[in-house]
Design a protein around this motif. Structure first.
Motif, PDB file in Angstrom:
ATOM      1  N   UNK A 267       0.840  -1.206   0.000  1.00  0.00           N
ATOM      2  CA  UNK A 267       0.000   0.000   0.000  1.00  0.00           C
ATOM      3  C   UNK A 267       0.875   1.256   0.000  1.00  0.00           C
TER       4      UNK A 267
ATOM      5  N   UNK B  56       0.814   4.142  -2.890  1.00  0.00           N
ATOM      6  CA  UNK B  56       0.685   5.577  -2.570  1.00  0.00           C
ATOM      7  C   UNK B  56       1.852   6.375  -3.132  1.00  0.00           C
TER       8      UNK B  56
ATOM      9  N   UNK C  34     -13.380   7.729  -7.641  1.00  0.00           N
ATOM     10  CA  UNK C  34     -14.245   6.610  -7.236  1.00  0.00           C
ATOM     11  C   UNK C  34     -15.484   7.100  -6.492  1.00  0.00           C
TER      12      UNK C  34
ATOM     13  N   UNK D  35      -4.607  14.299   4.304  1.00  0.00           N
ATOM     14  CA  UNK D  35      -5.606  13.219   4.272  1.00  0.00           C
ATOM     15  C   UNK D  35      -4.903  11.855   4.295  1.00  0.00           C
ATOM     16  N   UNK D  36      -3.872  11.721   3.454  1.00  0.00           N
ATOM     17  CA  UNK D  36      -3.118  10.458   3.403  1.00  0.00           C
ATOM     18  C   UNK D  36      -2.447  10.160   4.737  1.00  0.00           C
TER      19      UNK D  36
ATOM     20  N   UNK E  96      -3.101   6.984   7.182  1.00  0.00           N
ATOM     21  CA  UNK E  96      -2.012   6.037   7.509  1.00  0.00           C
ATOM     22  C   UNK E  96      -1.834   5.906   9.017  1.00  0.00           C
TER      23      UNK E  96
ATOM     24  N   UNK F  37      -2.970  -0.279   5.688  1.00  0.00           N
ATOM     25  CA  UNK F  37      -3.513   0.076   4.370  1.00  0.00           C
ATOM     26  C   UNK F  37      -3.593   1.572   4.091  1.00  0.00           C
ATOM     27  N   UNK F  38      -3.561   2.406   5.129  1.00  0.00           N
ATOM     28  CA  UNK F  38      -3.689   3.849   4.925  1.00  0.00           C
ATOM     29  C   UNK F  38      -4.900   4.160   4.071  1.00  0.00           C
ATOM     30  N   UNK F  39      -4.802   5.168   3.199  1.00  0.00           N
ATOM     31  CA  UNK F  39      -5.978   5.527   2.406  1.00  0.00           C
ATOM     32  C   UNK F  39      -6.189   4.565   1.244  1.00  0.00           C
ATOM     33  N   UNK F  40      -5.265   3.619   1.031  1.00  0.00           N
ATOM     34  CA  UNK F  40      -5.473   2.596   0.000  1.00  0.00           C
ATOM     35  C   UNK F  40      -6.643   1.689   0.424  1.00  0.00           C
TER      36      UNK F  40
ATOM     37  N   UNK G 298      -9.405   2.812   1.733  1.00  0.00           N
ATOM     38  CA  UNK G 298     -10.609   3.498   1.241  1.00  0.00           C
ATOM     39  C   UNK G 298     -10.791   3.220  -0.251  1.00  0.00           C
ATOM     40  N   UNK G 299      -9.681   3.152  -0.988  1.00  0.00           N
ATOM     41  CA  UNK G 299      -9.754   2.862  -2.431  1.00  0.00           C
ATOM     42  C   UNK G 299     -10.350   1.463  -2.652  1.00  0.00           C
TER      43      UNK G 299
ATOM     44  N   UNK H  98     -14.096   1.530  -1.938  1.00  0.00           N
ATOM     45  CA  UNK H  98     -14.828   2.217  -3.002  1.00  0.00           C
ATOM     46  C   UNK H  98     -14.870   1.378  -4.280  1.00  0.00           C
ATOM     47  N   UNK H  99     -13.750   0.684  -4.596  1.00  0.00           N
ATOM     48  CA  UNK H  99     -13.732  -0.162  -5.792  1.00  0.00           C
ATOM     49  C   UNK H  99     -14.766  -1.283  -5.671  1.00  0.00           C
TER      50      UNK H  99
ATOM     51  N   UNK I  78     -17.475  -1.157  -3.871  1.00  0.00           N
ATOM     52  CA  UNK I  78     -18.799  -0.524  -3.937  1.00  0.00           C
ATOM     53  C   UNK I  78     -19.181  -0.234  -5.398  1.00  0.00           C
TER      54      UNK I  78
END
Lengths: 132, 132
Positions: free
Chosen positions: A72, A76, A95, B75-76, B80, B86-89, B91-92, B95-96, B98
């Motif tokens: 991850x 990033x 997204x 935000x990142x 983290x 996973x940090x903000x990954x 959230x990715x 969302x993927x 979803x």
């Protein structure tokens, strides 16, 4: 740890130690996740987070989660190098917009479905509309 | 630059210079984006990226994009710190999944719609199904 990265590690210093020009010992926290045949993976995370911050994060997480943590971080870092303004937060915005668009589309399609159902009369219960 | 951060900046060192215990000059690259009343914003990005990497990124982007760059870095960093693996990954990924779920739901709803249309006979052109 993949077997290929381990065999590489035993033959030559990991990508991190090679980059930092230091001896790669058997205790190296980077070695299992930065095989020598992927030099860019370490160069990227080093450029964005710094080796010391990556090492700190690796020590904070359980050993079985370190591969996911490195991947991850690498994701990033690559995103930030491609897009210095938004990094992977740009992907989150895209997204989020896509989710909103699909939710609206689904609501409209469900509304169409309800209209058809009322035309057919009394069969609404069979296709009660999907919830988005 | 918001007027509040600017007025704060003129009165006291920015959050970055305060954190790094250095003099905040009028050329400080951090000052417009790290007002003294938001100490955590700088502490977070410093902890994850390091002050020197943040400064490098700020110098790489155009002045009018620096606020967005700082906000995405903040935000990142926050993501983290909340989730070191996973940090903000993370959230990715959410969302993927979803997006995929909504696309499937929309396809199924469109299929239902087409079935209704064929029941009503010949009116398919009115509701030709929505594209997801």
């Amino acid at each position: 740890m993949s077997s290929s990265s381990y065999s590489n590690y035993t033959n030559s210093p990991c990508a991190a130690c090679k980059f930092l020009r230091r001896k790669c010992t058997s205790e190296c926290v980077f070695a299992p996740y930065f095989p020598p045949d992927e030099p860019l993976k370490f160069a990227n995370v080093h450029r964005i987070f710094g080796a010391s911050n990556v090492s700190k994060i690796l020590h904070e997480v359980a050993p079985h989660q370190r591969e996911d943590a490195v991947n991850s971080l690498a994701y990033e870092a690559e995103a930030r190098l491609k897009d210095p303004v938004y990094g992977c937060v740009g992907a989150i915005s895209v997204l989020q917009r896509e989710v909103l668009r699909l939710q609206r589309e689904l609501e409209e399609t469900n509304a169409d479905l309800m209209r058809y159902a009322s035309c057919l009369g009394g069969e609404t219960s069979a296709y009660g509309g999907r919830r988005g």
